[in-house]
Motif scaffolding. Structure first.
Motif, PDB file in Angstrom:
ATOM      1  N   ILE A  30      39.700  34.357  30.522  1.00  0.00           N
ATOM      2  CA  ILE A  30      38.702  35.413  30.594  1.00  0.00           C
ATOM      3  C   ILE A  30      38.971  36.188  31.874  1.00  0.00           C
ATOM      4  O   ILE A  30      39.004  35.609  32.958  1.00  0.00           O
ATOM      5  CB  ILE A  30      37.272  34.853  30.598  1.00  0.00           C
ATOM      6  N   THR A  32      37.617  39.227  34.219  1.00  0.00           N
ATOM      7  CA  THR A  32      36.555  40.161  34.604  1.00  0.00           C
ATOM      8  C   THR A  32      36.568  40.271  36.122  1.00  0.00           C
ATOM      9  O   THR A  32      37.294  39.541  36.799  1.00  0.00           O
ATOM     10  CB  THR A  32      35.153  39.687  34.159  1.00  0.00           C
ATOM     11  N   CYS A  42      32.155  37.680  27.117  1.00  0.00           N
ATOM     12  CA  CYS A  42      33.438  36.970  27.008  1.00  0.00           C
ATOM     13  C   CYS A  42      33.212  35.482  26.783  1.00  0.00           C
ATOM     14  O   CYS A  42      33.885  34.850  25.962  1.00  0.00           O
ATOM     15  CB  CYS A  42      34.277  37.203  28.257  1.00  0.00           C
ATOM     16  N   LEU A  89      40.693  37.381  26.912  1.00  0.00           N
ATOM     17  CA  LEU A  89      39.515  38.208  26.682  1.00  0.00           C
ATOM     18  C   LEU A  89      39.166  38.887  27.998  1.00  0.00           C
ATOM     19  O   LEU A  89      39.152  38.242  29.047  1.00  0.00           O
ATOM     20  CB  LEU A  89      38.333  37.352  26.221  1.00  0.00           C
ATOM     21  N   THR A  91      36.796  42.326  29.965  1.00  0.00           N
ATOM     22  CA  THR A  91      35.902  43.478  29.913  1.00  0.00           C
ATOM     23  C   THR A  91      35.656  43.977  31.328  1.00  0.00           C
ATOM     24  O   THR A  91      35.873  43.248  32.302  1.00  0.00           O
ATOM     25  CB  THR A  91      34.570  43.135  29.209  1.00  0.00           C
TER      26      THR A  91
END
Length: 342
Positions: A30, A32, A42, A89, A91
């Protein structure tokens, strides 16, 4: 579940079937910059995929932070170190350069997924999810009414089976109060904050209030919430002890939410409890179609200081999004296997 071109999952309630299991040993990251609002979707998606993802925090420094999402990854950032994961993943605009670099460094072997509009086109990842109220579309763009989140039916059921003792003694009906605040799309209006506190005070006469505020909540509104909680015998999370957010949602007969966060409202409608929406700031233009769709479904109502609405079939798009990601990842994996041979 209606499907449209471009991996689109149409509006409405997604099928509640099981998500296709990924191969044992599938690794995931993940990416971020560490904000809670970016980590939550996520984490929710990784959980729905059955993955224990390694969380890596992007730390862009000037001038690279100024150039994100369009610029390159910061070469001083140690977030990208092999071995590369099977799936990533991400964002948040600061994560875009790192995700693009990961895709390149892995030679395309890492299947990359970006949540929300990356602002520079869908080519930043193998698959991009955006809410339906965003404009981005394309053959690798997935859209649903609401996004992925960690408020799963299983976690809600567990929170109800073993209720948080700080909340369990509160008499029903109980109302969870999710308070946001200032954002880049608007500032809390003082007169709106006063009307909100007055409406909460009226609601406190007929329901037990379970209140949690955000880091974005202005200090003046926090003080008003503290005074209200003392006056009404409400629960107000002061930041000590375990975060009761999931417990609030699990035990709520209704949820009061401020309209500055689509994520917060998306999590609230996963409970099946009526969501009472209040505008502390002018509602962001892009969120209006989302809230309108939820009102049409019967999940969301204006908050006027009283309990309104009835329960409905919970809206949770996380399993449908996870299924689409799993299917796309398996196609990617099969394509790589054909290229490299046995």
């Amino acid at each position: 579940m209606q499907r449209r071109p471009g991996l689109t999952l149409g509006p409405g309630r997604p099928d509640a079937g099981a998500v296709t299991a990924l191969p044992s040993g599938t690794t995931a990251w993940i990416l971020t910059d560490g904000k809670a609002g970016d980590l939550a979707p996520c984490r929710g998606l990784a959980h729905a995929l059955g993955l224990t993802a390694q969380e890596r925090q992007v730390a862009l420094r000037p001038p690279f932070s100024w150039w994100a999402p369009r610029g390159p990854a910061d070469p001083r950032d140690r977030v990208l170190t092999p071995p590369w994961p099977d799936l990533a993943l991400a964002t948040g605009r600061r994560a875009v350069p790192a995700l693009r670099a990961l895709r390149r460094l892995s030679g395309g072997r890492t299947f990359t997924v970006f949540l929300r509009d990356p602002r520079i086109g869908a080519e930043v990842a193998d698959l991009v999810w955006v809410p339906e109220h965003d404009r981005l579309r394309g053959p690798t763009v997935l859209t649903t009414l609401a996004g992925p989140h960690p408020v799963s039916p299983e976690r809600l059921a567990a929170a109800r089976a073993a209720p948080d003792p700080r909340l369990a003694a509160l008499p029903a009906p109980r109302a969870a109060v999710l308070v946001g605040g200032d954002s880049r799309h608007g500032r809390v209006r003082p007169e709106a904050a006063e009307r909100f506190l007055s409406a909460l005070d009226r609601l406190g006469a007929e329901a037990s209030l379970m209140i949690t505020a955000s880091r974005r909540t202005p200090s003046s509104l926090r003080e008003g919430l503290r005074a209200l909680s003392l006056r009404r015998g409400a629960f107000l999370w002061d930041g000590s002890g375990e975060n009761p957010y999931l417990a609030l949602l699990a035990l709520a007969d209704a949820v009061v939410a401020t309209a500055d966060s689509a994520n917060m409202v998306g999590e609230a409608v996963a409970t099946g409890a009526p969501v009472l929406l209040f505008e502390l700031t002018d509602t962001y233009l892009r969120h209006r179609p989302f809230f309108a769709a939820l009102r049409h479904y019967g999940a969301v109502h204006p908050f006027n200081g009283r309990l309104e609405g009835s329960r409905y079939e919970p809206l949770d798009f996380t399993p449908a999004i996870a299924e689409a990601v799993a299917a796309a990842y398996l196609r990617h994996r099969d394509a790589l296997a054909r290229l490299t041979g046995p």
